[in-house]
Design a protein around this motif. Structure first.
Motif, PDB file in Angstrom:
ATOM      1  N   PRO A 102     -72.189   7.683  66.597  1.00 23.93           N
ATOM      2  CA  PRO A 102     -72.943   7.546  65.349  1.00 23.93           C
ATOM      3  C   PRO A 102     -72.044   7.435  64.123  1.00 23.93           C
ATOM      4  O   PRO A 102     -72.536   7.211  63.023  1.00 23.93           O
ATOM      5  CB  PRO A 102     -73.786   8.823  65.314  1.00 23.93           C
ATOM      6  N   TRP A 103     -70.732   7.628  64.294  1.00 21.88           N
ATOM      7  CA  TRP A 103     -69.817   7.506  63.159  1.00 21.88           C
ATOM      8  C   TRP A 103     -68.499   6.907  63.642  1.00 21.88           C
ATOM      9  O   TRP A 103     -68.156   6.982  64.809  1.00 21.88           O
ATOM     10  CB  TRP A 103     -69.567   8.850  62.480  1.00 21.88           C
ATOM     11  N   ARG A 104     -67.796   6.300  62.721  1.00 23.02           N
ATOM     12  CA  ARG A 104     -66.506   5.712  63.070  1.00 23.02           C
ATOM     13  C   ARG A 104     -65.618   5.637  61.833  1.00 23.02           C
ATOM     14  O   ARG A 104     -66.070   5.281  60.738  1.00 23.02           O
ATOM     15  CB  ARG A 104     -66.696   4.325  63.665  1.00 23.02           C
ATOM     16  N   LEU A 105     -64.324   5.977  62.014  1.00 23.27           N
ATOM     17  CA  LEU A 105     -63.294   5.819  60.990  1.00 23.27           C
ATOM     18  C   LEU A 105     -62.278   4.800  61.482  1.00 23.27           C
ATOM     19  O   LEU A 105     -61.890   4.799  62.653  1.00 23.27           O
ATOM     20  CB  LEU A 105     -62.582   7.150  60.713  1.00 23.27           C
ATOM     21  N   GLU A 106     -61.829   3.920  60.580  1.00 24.89           N
ATOM     22  CA  GLU A 106     -60.823   2.912  60.911  1.00 24.89           C
ATOM     23  C   GLU A 106     -59.832   2.798  59.760  1.00 24.89           C
ATOM     24  O   GLU A 106     -60.207   2.969  58.586  1.00 24.89           O
ATOM     25  CB  GLU A 106     -61.477   1.552  61.155  1.00 24.89           C
ATOM     26  N   PHE A 107     -58.585   2.492  60.093  1.00 21.77           N
ATOM     27  CA  PHE A 107     -57.597   2.263  59.037  1.00 21.77           C
ATOM     28  C   PHE A 107     -56.496   1.359  59.575  1.00 21.77           C
ATOM     29  O   PHE A 107     -56.355   1.136  60.782  1.00 21.77           O
ATOM     30  CB  PHE A 107     -56.989   3.585  58.544  1.00 21.77           C
ATOM     31  N   TYR A 108     -55.731   0.796  58.662  1.00 21.54           N
ATOM     32  CA  TYR A 108     -54.545   0.032  59.052  1.00 21.54           C
ATOM     33  C   TYR A 108     -53.494   0.135  57.961  1.00 21.54           C
ATOM     34  O   TYR A 108     -53.787   0.397  56.787  1.00 21.54           O
ATOM     35  CB  TYR A 108     -54.888  -1.439  59.313  1.00 21.54           C
ATOM     36  N   ASN A 109     -52.245  -0.061  58.352  1.00 19.66           N
ATOM     37  CA  ASN A 109     -51.124  -0.227  57.439  1.00 19.66           C
ATOM     38  C   ASN A 109     -50.422  -1.529  57.798  1.00 19.66           C
ATOM     39  O   ASN A 109     -50.301  -1.875  58.976  1.00 19.66           O
ATOM     40  CB  ASN A 109     -50.127   0.930  57.536  1.00 19.66           C
TER      41      ASN A 109
ATOM     42  N   VAL B  67     -58.831   1.336  54.741  1.00 17.94           N
ATOM     43  CA  VAL B  67     -59.488   2.425  55.449  1.00 17.94           C
ATOM     44  C   VAL B  67     -60.987   2.320  55.222  1.00 17.94           C
ATOM     45  O   VAL B  67     -61.434   1.938  54.126  1.00 17.94           O
ATOM     46  CB  VAL B  67     -58.951   3.808  54.995  1.00 17.94           C
ATOM     47  N   GLU B  68     -61.761   2.603  56.254  1.00 15.72           N
ATOM     48  CA  GLU B  68     -63.212   2.489  56.156  1.00 15.72           C
ATOM     49  C   GLU B  68     -63.865   3.512  57.071  1.00 15.72           C
ATOM     50  O   GLU B  68     -63.365   3.799  58.167  1.00 15.72           O
ATOM     51  CB  GLU B  68     -63.672   1.087  56.554  1.00 15.72           C
ATOM     52  N   GLY B  69     -64.984   4.082  56.613  1.00 11.40           N
ATOM     53  CA  GLY B  69     -65.754   5.009  57.420  1.00 11.40           C
ATOM     54  C   GLY B  69     -67.227   4.659  57.367  1.00 11.40           C
ATOM     55  O   GLY B  69     -67.727   4.175  56.344  1.00 11.40           O
ATOM     56  N   ARG B  70     -67.935   4.892  58.491  1.00  6.75           N
ATOM     57  CA  ARG B  70     -69.370   4.603  58.565  1.00  6.75           C
ATOM     58  C   ARG B  70     -70.077   5.712  59.330  1.00  6.75           C
ATOM     59  O   ARG B  70     -69.513   6.281  60.275  1.00  6.75           O
ATOM     60  CB  ARG B  70     -69.609   3.265  59.279  1.00  6.75           C
TER      61      ARG B  70
ATOM     62  N   ILE C   4     -74.711   4.609  56.249  1.00  9.19           N
ATOM     63  CA  ILE C   4     -73.943   4.549  55.013  1.00  9.19           C
ATOM     64  C   ILE C   4     -72.479   4.367  55.387  1.00  9.19           C
ATOM     65  O   ILE C   4     -72.053   4.667  56.506  1.00  9.19           O
ATOM     66  CB  ILE C   4     -74.121   5.814  54.141  1.00  9.19           C
ATOM     67  N   GLY C   5     -71.702   3.898  54.438  1.00  5.68           N
ATOM     68  CA  GLY C   5     -70.282   3.719  54.706  1.00  5.68           C
ATOM     69  C   GLY C   5     -69.538   3.381  53.441  1.00  5.68           C
ATOM     70  O   GLY C   5     -70.128   3.093  52.388  1.00  5.68           O
ATOM     71  N   GLY C   6     -68.230   3.429  53.544  1.00  6.76           N
ATOM     72  CA  GLY C   6     -67.395   3.107  52.392  1.00  6.76           C
ATOM     73  C   GLY C   6     -65.952   2.962  52.806  1.00  6.76           C
ATOM     74  O   GLY C   6     -65.548   3.373  53.902  1.00  6.76           O
ATOM     75  N   GLY C   7     -65.169   2.359  51.922  1.00  6.77           N
ATOM     76  CA  GLY C   7     -63.758   2.191  52.229  1.00  6.77           C
ATOM     77  C   GLY C   7     -63.004   1.583  51.067  1.00  6.77           C
ATOM     78  O   GLY C   7     -63.577   1.240  50.024  1.00  6.77           O
TER      79      GLY C   7
ATOM     80  N   THR D  64     -70.078 -14.496  52.441  1.00  7.32           N
ATOM     81  CA  THR D  64     -68.961 -13.690  52.936  1.00  7.32           C
ATOM     82  C   THR D  64     -69.434 -12.442  53.666  1.00  7.32           C
ATOM     83  O   THR D  64     -70.560 -11.962  53.465  1.00  7.32           O
ATOM     84  CB  THR D  64     -68.053 -13.256  51.776  1.00  7.32           C
ATOM     85  N   GLU D  65     -68.552 -11.921  54.522  1.00  4.12           N
ATOM     86  CA  GLU D  65     -68.769 -10.617  55.128  1.00  4.12           C
ATOM     87  C   GLU D  65     -68.405  -9.537  54.112  1.00  4.12           C
ATOM     88  O   GLU D  65     -67.508  -9.718  53.290  1.00  4.12           O
ATOM     89  CB  GLU D  65     -67.909 -10.462  56.381  1.00  4.12           C
ATOM     90  N   ASP D  66     -69.097  -8.399  54.193  1.00  5.33           N
ATOM     91  CA  ASP D  66     -68.897  -7.357  53.189  1.00  5.33           C
ATOM     92  C   ASP D  66     -68.013  -6.213  53.674  1.00  5.33           C
ATOM     93  O   ASP D  66     -67.780  -5.266  52.937  1.00  5.33           O
ATOM     94  CB  ASP D  66     -70.260  -6.804  52.755  1.00  5.33           C
ATOM     95  N   GLY D  67     -67.537  -6.284  54.900  1.00  5.13           N
ATOM     96  CA  GLY D  67     -66.730  -5.196  55.428  1.00  5.13           C
ATOM     97  C   GLY D  67     -65.367  -5.111  54.767  1.00  5.13           C
ATOM     98  O   GLY D  67     -64.747  -6.124  54.437  1.00  5.13           O
ATOM     99  N   ILE D  68     -64.869  -3.905  54.592  1.00  3.41           N
ATOM    100  CA  ILE D  68     -63.566  -3.670  53.980  1.00  3.41           C
ATOM    101  C   ILE D  68     -62.441  -4.223  54.846  1.00  3.41           C
ATOM    102  O   ILE D  68     -61.465  -4.784  54.354  1.00  3.41           O
ATOM    103  CB  ILE D  68     -63.363  -2.155  53.746  1.00  3.41           C
ATOM    104  N   LEU D  69     -62.548  -4.057  56.155  1.00  2.00           N
ATOM    105  CA  LEU D  69     -61.443  -4.394  57.043  1.00  2.00           C
ATOM    106  C   LEU D  69     -61.466  -5.838  57.511  1.00  2.00           C
ATOM    107  O   LEU D  69     -60.585  -6.251  58.260  1.00  2.00           O
ATOM    108  CB  LEU D  69     -61.443  -3.462  58.257  1.00  2.00           C
TER     109      LEU D  69
END
Length: 839
Positions: free
Chosen positions: A489-496, A509-512, A523-526, A540-545
């Motif tokens: 039900p939740w997920r965190l993602e990040f990259y460098n 970085v993004e969390g949902r 809900i989500g944000g990043g 366009t796609e609205d995702g941060i990543l």
């Protein structure tokens, strides 16, 4: 297109078993006697499957027949006795034949050999088919105010043609116990069940006063993959529901000509062979076969009621020259009941598919996938409460479909065979074997692009580790995500990321989090700081990543210096008030400037001041409809499976000046419509239409850019011969039409047709306008213009299905620019290539 999930499971199975396994030879024994006197009968002709030649004419009451293919049906015929068919194949059959007088069929002559006719009207089968077309029936569910029925579905995958050499391979070291569950066949090889899924559905429908439907999964049992919903639904997604009365039958989203289609005589030859008894009804037995073996068509039998001309049943078998990737053969058997003269109801559907990843040779190993569906307990015009059609939280819980063995024993229309029972036990043992789990992990990594390092943590995507562009030079990117189950039900993602040329670090970085699996309230944000290529998508796609393909293209046409440096923070919420209809609200704060000021100018004028950075704060409301789409999983991430479902998007964006130092008030409206369509036996068309309008003056960084593709790869919904930022528009509309002929044309060309290549034709167009105010706000105001003089267009053709055997995943396109040829650096012609996983 073959979905990622199909490819994932198919890749695992094909690699584990060294791909493929052909039909296992089998044999059947039994005894034949008179149904009334119980006396032994001899001189009985026995026909295997749909073959017209008898496999055996008995000299005693005992018989044994064998075949080099799976025996799925046996027909017994003897003079002065009714024809008798058996589809539940097992040894020691006890066959009882009933005496019956021959019936004279008025004005119909039955031929035992294939005659030649001067025209189709001389063919007695033509007169029968004309009556079928005149009385074309519709699914009876449409005529009742309400209805309900049950559906039992069984899907089984078998690995066939396993021999001792195959079993001795090193890959099976410490896994050889699985062969204890294999069945020996007559030719000395073995058949091994590798997957079994059983499902029970309750179907409800209202036609009046308003139309409502619901298909509720009430029980499911999957061998060894109870927690792997992707595998189960991917297996189901191989199949489509078939209506024999449709002109085009959908297999793998490819159109096959139906033998009952109104123009069937243009594709098929028909021959009336005999009359038989089916469930107490007299039926014409009509054999049909395609005029050309290399078209997308079937061969088999139609069973037509002699009085009502209803289709009682049908068999459909692909030809030996079927040109469908990864598929060696298809067989379907249909049974219908006919409650009245206008409608039919499905009784049983069996579809068997032979999948072979690498080779189409008959002796190649293959995966035999069989699906059988039984429809029962039809109830009509019974009151149905409104709450039946309401989606409920418990229906999305895995425990909702868990049932004990006693339930399944009572619920199955037929008991499981010994082989089917063994697959449950075998897969449970297999999952406890470390070597098997290592193999699964390897192929899950290749398919998902993520590598699991510990419980709940994946590294990836592995395909994004390296990139290259003119600003960053060589680029390295390392990312990770949380991943506990497929239904998280939740997920965190990040990259460098790090660019060796600009020597700058980037990050994202993004969390949902999802609160409700029924309406998918989320809900989500990043936030991110990165170098990217803007203007390669309109809607366009609205995702941060999400990242543009153009900013990591290793090989490209011309130079690309038009990259932007973006710092962005976003928050969103979304909900599905109705199934496959999403409402999403995004709030975004971002600053945009040129990542390469010397070669790409994003500077603009604001209130007479020269600015190089655009500060933007906006709110976007999106309405997204996907009617008919199929998904697996119920968590924050879902896998969408290949269907013909359309995508409809309506987006409104409001820029708010002054909010977090934003520079502009603006309003933007966008619309997108995408739809794949089957056009009978002529193939499949993909249509994509987009339109939008900026109602206010904004600088280049916030404008609508007609999407270009300067890479040498295939990128959908872009223009292959445009340069980045060549066309800019306040108001725009674009149309992409791409048609895949599935080899319809090339199959007529000698020698070329042996290559099994397929042709693609496409045309793309764009029209838009750009106001003087929008031009003048930019420093490089003379550089940008819209395609307003005439519609800009491109056209071309492609050759797909390039490869060998069943591995035909390469496509090459040849693109021509239609106009605006006098522009500097205009590219008149270009070649694009890429991989695509199409059946």
């Amino acid at each position: 297109m073959m979905s990622t999930q199909i490819y994932k499971y198919f890749l695992f199975i094909s690699s584990l078993f060294t791909t493929g396994f052909f039909f296992a030879q089998t044999s059947v024994t039994g005894k034949i006697s008179d149904a009334k006197t119980n006396k032994d009968l001899t001189g009985v002709s026995i026909f295997i499957n749909d073959k017209t030649a008898a496999a055996l004419t008995t000299t005693s009451s005992q018989f044994t027949v064998s075949s080099d293919t799976v025996i799925y049906k046996i027909r017994f015929e003897r003079k002065n006795y009714a024809s008798f068919e058996v589809t539940a194949i097992e040894n020691n059959l006890q066959i009882k034949l009933s005496p019956e007088k021959e019936s004279a069929i008025a004005e119909v002559v039955i031929q035992n050999t294939k005659p030649k006719y001067k025209n189709k009207k001389e063919n007695p089968a033509y007169a029968i088919m004309q009556e079928v077309w005149k009385r074309k029936r519709n699914n009876g569910l449409e005529k009742f105010d309400s209805y309900s029925y049950k559906e039992y579905e069984k899907i089984q995958f078998d690995a066939n043609n396993i021999d001792s050499a195959f079993m001795s391979r090193k890959v099976f070291n410490k896994l050889d116990f699985i062969f204890d569950y294999a069945d020996s066949t007559a030719n000395g090889t073995m058949a091994l069940p590798v997957f079994l899924n059983e499902s029970i559905y309750e179907n409800y429908g209202l036609n009046k006063p308003s139309k409502k439907t619901k298909k509720l999964l009430t029980a499911q049992k999957t061998s060894g993959f109870q927690d792997n919903q992707v595998v189960a639904i991917t297996a189901k997604n191989l199949y489509r529901d078939i209506n024999i009365y449709d002109n085009t039958l959908n297999y793998f989203d490819i159109g096959f000509q139906s033998p009952v289609s109104t123009d069937g005589f243009s594709t098929y030859d028909y021959q009336l062979s005999d009359t038989i008894s089916i469930s107490g009804n007299r039926a014409y037995r009509i054999r049909y076969e395609p005029r050309r073996k290399d078209v997308l068509a079937f061969q088999g039998y139609l069973y037509i009621d002699t009085e009502t001309y209803a289709v009682l049943g049908a068999t459909l078998r692909s030809t030996s020259k079927i040109s469908v990737n990864f598929i060696n053969s298809i067989y379907t058997e249909l049974e219908y009941s006919n409650p009245d003269d206008e409608t039919f109801l499905p009784k049983k559907l069996v579809t068997q598919i032979e999948l072979t990843p690498f080779s189409k040779k008959k002796n190649s190993k293959s995966l035999l996938a069989k699906r059988s569906v039984n429809y029962s307990d039809y109830q009509f015009n019974q009151p149905l409460a409104d709450e039946i059609f309401v989606r409920k939280e418990e229906e999305y819980d895995a425990k909702f479909v868990e049932k004990n063995d006693e339930f399944w024993t009572a619920a199955r229309p037929d008991s499981l065979s010994k082989q089917e029972k063994g697959v449950y036990e075998m897969l449970e043992k297999l999952q406890q074997t470390p070597k098997f789990n290592r193999i699964v992990k390897l192929y899950e990594t290749l398919a998902s692009r993520y590598y699991n390092v510990t419980k709940g943590i994946d590294l990836g995507p592995i395909t994004s580790i390296y990139g290259k562009n003119e600003v960053e030079g060589d680029r390295i990117r390392i990312g990770a995500r949380t991943y506990f189950t497929q239904n998280d039900p939740w997920r965190l993602e990040f990259y460098n990321a790090y660019g060796f040329k600009d020597q700058q670090f980037k990050y994202g970085v993004e969390g949902r989090y999802m609160f409700n699996r029924v309406n998918r309230f989320m809900i989500g944000g990043g936030t991110k700081r990165d170098i990217t290529q803007l203007g390669v998508q309109l809607t366009t796609e609205d995702g941060i990543l999400s990242r543009s393909f153009a900013s990591s293209t290793v090989f490209a046409r011309g130079e690309n210096a038009s990259l932007s440096s973006v710092i962005q923070t976003s928050f969103f919420t979304s909900v599905e008030p109705w199934k496959n209809f999403q409402v999403r609200v995004d709030g975004t704060v971002q600053s945009i400037k040129s990542a390469n000021p010397e070669d790409f100018n994003l500077m603009y004028y604001r209130n007479g001041d020269l600015r190089k950075t655009v500060n933007d704060s906006r709110v976007t409301i999106s309405l997204i409809a996907r009617p008919g789409a199929k998904f697996s999983q119920t968590g924050v991430d879902r896998y969408e499976h290949s269907t013909l479902a359309p995508t409809i998007v309506l987006k409104y964006t409001r820029g708010i000046e002054g909010l977090f130092n934003a520079d502009f008030n603006y309003n933007k409206l966008q619309f997108m419509f995408y739809k794949p369509m089957l056009l009978g036996s002529w193939g499949k068309t993909f249509l994509n239409f987009e339109a939008g309008k900026n109602f206010d003056t904004v600088p280049l960084a916030l404008q609508n850019i007609i999407p270009a593709n300067q890479s040498y790869g295939l990128v959908p919904n872009t223009f292959a011969q445009l340069n980045y930022y060549e066309f800019v528009a306040d108001t725009y509309s674009t149309l992409h039409i791409e048609h895949h002929f599935n080899g319809k044309i090339l199959s007529f060309i000698p020698l070329i047709k042996k290559l099994k290549l397929r042709e693609v034709a496409f045309i793309r167009g764009a029209y838009g306008t750009l106001s003087d105010a929008s031009k003048n706000i930019n420093v490089d105001n003379l550089k940008y213009s819209a395609p307003d003089q005439q519609i800009y267009y491109e056209y071309g053709f492609g050759i797909e299905n390039i490869g060998f055997g069943n591995i035909r995943i390469i496509r090459v396109d040849f693109n021509w620019r239609g106009n605006y040829l006098d522009r500097p650096d205009a590219s008149r012609f270009g070649i694009k290539a890429g991989f695509q996983f199409y059946f």
